[in-house]
Design a protein around this motif. Structure first.
Motif, short mmCIF file in Angstrom:
data_model
loop_
_atom_site.label_atom_id
_atom_site.label_comp_id
_atom_site.label_asym_id
_atom_site.label_seq_id
_atom_site.Cartn_x
_atom_site.Cartn_y
_atom_site.Cartn_z
N SER A 3 -0.78 84.64 38.52
CA SER A 3 -1.21 85.36 39.72
C SER A 3 -1.85 84.34 40.67
O SER A 3 -1.66 83.13 40.50
N PHE A 54 -5.65 87.68 44.88
CA PHE A 54 -5.58 89.00 44.28
C PHE A 54 -6.92 89.36 43.65
O PHE A 54 -7.51 88.56 42.95
N LYS A 64 -5.84 94.40 41.09
CA LYS A 64 -4.47 94.29 41.60
C LYS A 64 -3.64 93.37 40.69
O LYS A 64 -2.45 93.62 40.45
N SER A 65 -4.27 92.34 40.16
CA SER A 65 -3.56 91.44 39.24
C SER A 65 -3.13 92.18 37.98
O SER A 65 -2.02 91.99 37.48
N GLU A 82 -2.53 95.35 37.76
CA GLU A 82 -1.43 96.25 38.15
C GLU A 82 -0.11 95.48 38.23
O GLU A 82 0.94 95.95 37.77
N THR A 83 -0.20 94.29 38.83
CA THR A 83 1.01 93.46 38.95
C THR A 83 1.53 93.10 37.56
O THR A 83 2.74 93.17 37.30
N LYS A 115 3.40 95.97 36.19
CA LYS A 115 4.69 96.15 36.86
C LYS A 115 5.71 95.13 36.36
O LYS A 115 6.90 95.40 36.27
#
Ligand code: AMP
Length: 425
Positions: free
Chosen positions: A367, A371, A375-376, A378-379, A382
């Protein structure tokens, strides 16, 4: 918007992960059977396919991408070129051109690459598609004609399908005879067709005159009841072909490779002799053939080479991938670690840890500091990562990292030296 041309397509991640997995398995398994890779040009003289594949085949008569290639210098001639619609003719041309038979040994060659046919596109049928193929050929003194070659090729195919995890395939087998017995069969077909050809489609009426065997390839539904009643090749095989086929079948029985004999399966290319085969898969719908192949004892001579009997196959890679996708959603090539730098200036430490882990065989992504940690995470989810590894000031100083298992949310502190083992467990 400019789009990909009809019948062609882009292969994108994550699908390409499955393509790569298949190709890795192919290289691994084929190497175990002592095959080596050959790469031939994507275009060849049109004449190679006209003579090799056969003028009356659908491929040559309707589907080739052919163009007049203008001379650009006095030393060149204008010539007719074609994007390869299949790769066996190219391999045999290379065998002849480089005198590969001179060693007296069998040549066991495989290829992976794009082929081109102007067919009507639909699911599983494309104008640019990919084939994985193998050929074993050589002088007859190397045993290239023997049934053991046929059986070993089929054995290798089942090993490959096992290795990639394809289940539920059916192997259809036939013998289409040889130059010695085929004329009698062709004659019988011609005679039988003379009475019924007016009821057949226009293509079949033409084929009945020029190349009656090709009538058996016909897919027009109305023609099928008539074609079913035509003479069967099995009744016309000569003694040697009959014996060859019996031996191939006996070897498959010993290897416990299941198959069904399908007497109508002559395959759409003229070069086949004796053994022909096809593997189908139920998940593929109308385009159910995953792969096809057969023996081609006369092909080399047909295109001007020495006698070099052989047998080979081509797997439709697009279809193999489709069948695998239909049967399992198992993720391939998962991301093991998503590395998250926490706070200003930590990116370089994250990069360094990523390099360390990658060199130890871990699949990792990084990452960046812009971020927020939420959010990291979440990424990471994903991306389908298994673990998130946090690289903050304290972690770097302590030489131990906070690792979160994304599925369970469980968080553990792991010393740098134990990280690889932890991520792989
Ligand atoms: P063939 O070279 O015609 O014996 O075909 C061998 C295999 O290649 C077939 O069993 C298919 O899996 C695949 N194949 C042939 N034509 C196409 C096409 N137009 N699109 C996708 N796959 C194809």
């Amino acid at each position: 918007m400019i789009k990909a041309v009809r019948g062609t397509r882009d292969l994108l991640p994550p699908d390409t992960g499955l393509w790569n997995f298949v190709e890795r398995k192919v290289r691994e398994i084929f190497a175990r059977y002592n095959y080596h890779e050959i790469r031939t040009p994507i275009f060849e003289s049109t004449e190679l396919f006209a003579r090799g594949v056969g003028e009356e085949t659908d491929i040559v008569s309707k589907e080739m991408f052919t163009w007049e290639d203008k001379a650009r210098a006095a030393s060149e001639k204008t010539q007719t070129l074609t994007l390869r619609p299949e790769n066996t003719a190219g391999v045999v041309r290379a065998y002849i051109e480089h005198e590969l038979g001179r060693s007296g040994l069998l040549q066991k060659l495989y290829y992976i690459g794009p082929q081109f046919r102007r067919e009507r596109p639909q699911k599983g049928r494309y104008r640019q598609f990919y084939q994985i193929g193998a050929e074993v050929l050589g002088p007859a003194s190397a045993g290239s004609e023997l049934p053991i070659r046929d059986a070993e090729v089929l054995d290798m195919l089942t090993a490959l399908l096992d290795a990639v995890g394809l289940k539920g395939w059916t192997l259809y087998l036939n013998s289409v005879g040889c130059l010695n017995c085929r004329p009698a069969y062709n004659q019988a077909l011609r005679e039988a067709l003379a009475g019924v050809k007016d009821q057949l489609c226009a293509d079949c009426r033409r084929r009945a005159e020029t190349n009656p065997l090709r009538v058996l390839d016909c897919k027009v539904p109305a023609d099928q009841p008539i074609i079913e009643k035509l003479p069967k090749i099995a009744d016309y095989l000569d003694e040697d072909c009959r014996e060859h086929f019996a031996q191939v079948r006996a070897m498959l029985d010993t290897l416990e490779v299941p198959y069904q004999v399908n007497e109508r399966m002559v395959r759409g290319l003229d070069y086949y002799t004796r053994t022909t085969f096809e593997f189908t898969h139920g998940e593929l719908g109308a385009q159910s053939a995953v792969l096809g192949g057969g023996r081609y004892d006369g092909l080399s001579e047909q295109i001007g080479g020495p006698k070099a009997p052989g047998i080979g196959f081509a797997i439709g890679e697009d279809r193999l991938v489709l069948a695998l996708q239909a049967q399992s959603q198992e993720a391939l090539g998962t991301l093991q670690a998503f590395i998250i730098p926490l706070g200003a200036g930590m990116s370089r430490h994250a990069l360094r840890l990523a390099r360390e882990l990658r060199s130890q065989g871990i699949t990792a992504d990084v990452s960046d500091e812009s971020f927020r940690i939420k959010k990291s995470f979440e990424t990471a989810e994903k991306l389908g990562a298994e673990y998130a590894v946090i690289v903050g000031e304290n972690e770097v100083q302590a030489g131990a990292f906070s690792v979160k298992k994304l599925k369970s949310g469980e968080q553990t502190t792991v010393p740098r030296a134990e990280l690889r083992q932890f991520l792989q467990s």
